[in-house]
Scaffold this motif. Structure first.
Motif: not given
Length: 82
Positions: A6-11, A25-31, A33-38
């Protein structure tokens, strides 16, 4: 689709509209809230609006809608001057 796909679709949608500085940005280890931020930037208010609409359309075509698009209502260009 996986969160990565899904993040790749946005990119890809952003790249097609010539967004600048696209980052996924992969955020699974940080929050949780989301797996990725684009994140990206644009060169004008008009381009930023087109980028937003492009991602929304691409996500809808993939069967998903984004939970949040930052600054969607104003679609203003943020700049800083020193």
């Amino acid at each position: 689709m996986t969160p990565y796909e899904l993040a790749q679709v946005a990119v890809k949608a952003l790249d097609a509209r010539r967004a600048k500085e696209i980052r996924m940005l992969k955020t699974t280890d940080v929050t949780t809230l989301a797996d990725y931020f684009v994140i990206c930037s644009g060169t004008s208010n008009t381009q930023i609006k087109a980028l937003t609409e492009s991602v929304e359309e691409a996500m809808k075509n993939a069967g998903e809608m984004p939970d949040h698009i930052e600054d969607r209502k104003s679609t203003r260009l943020n700049s800083s001057h020193t």
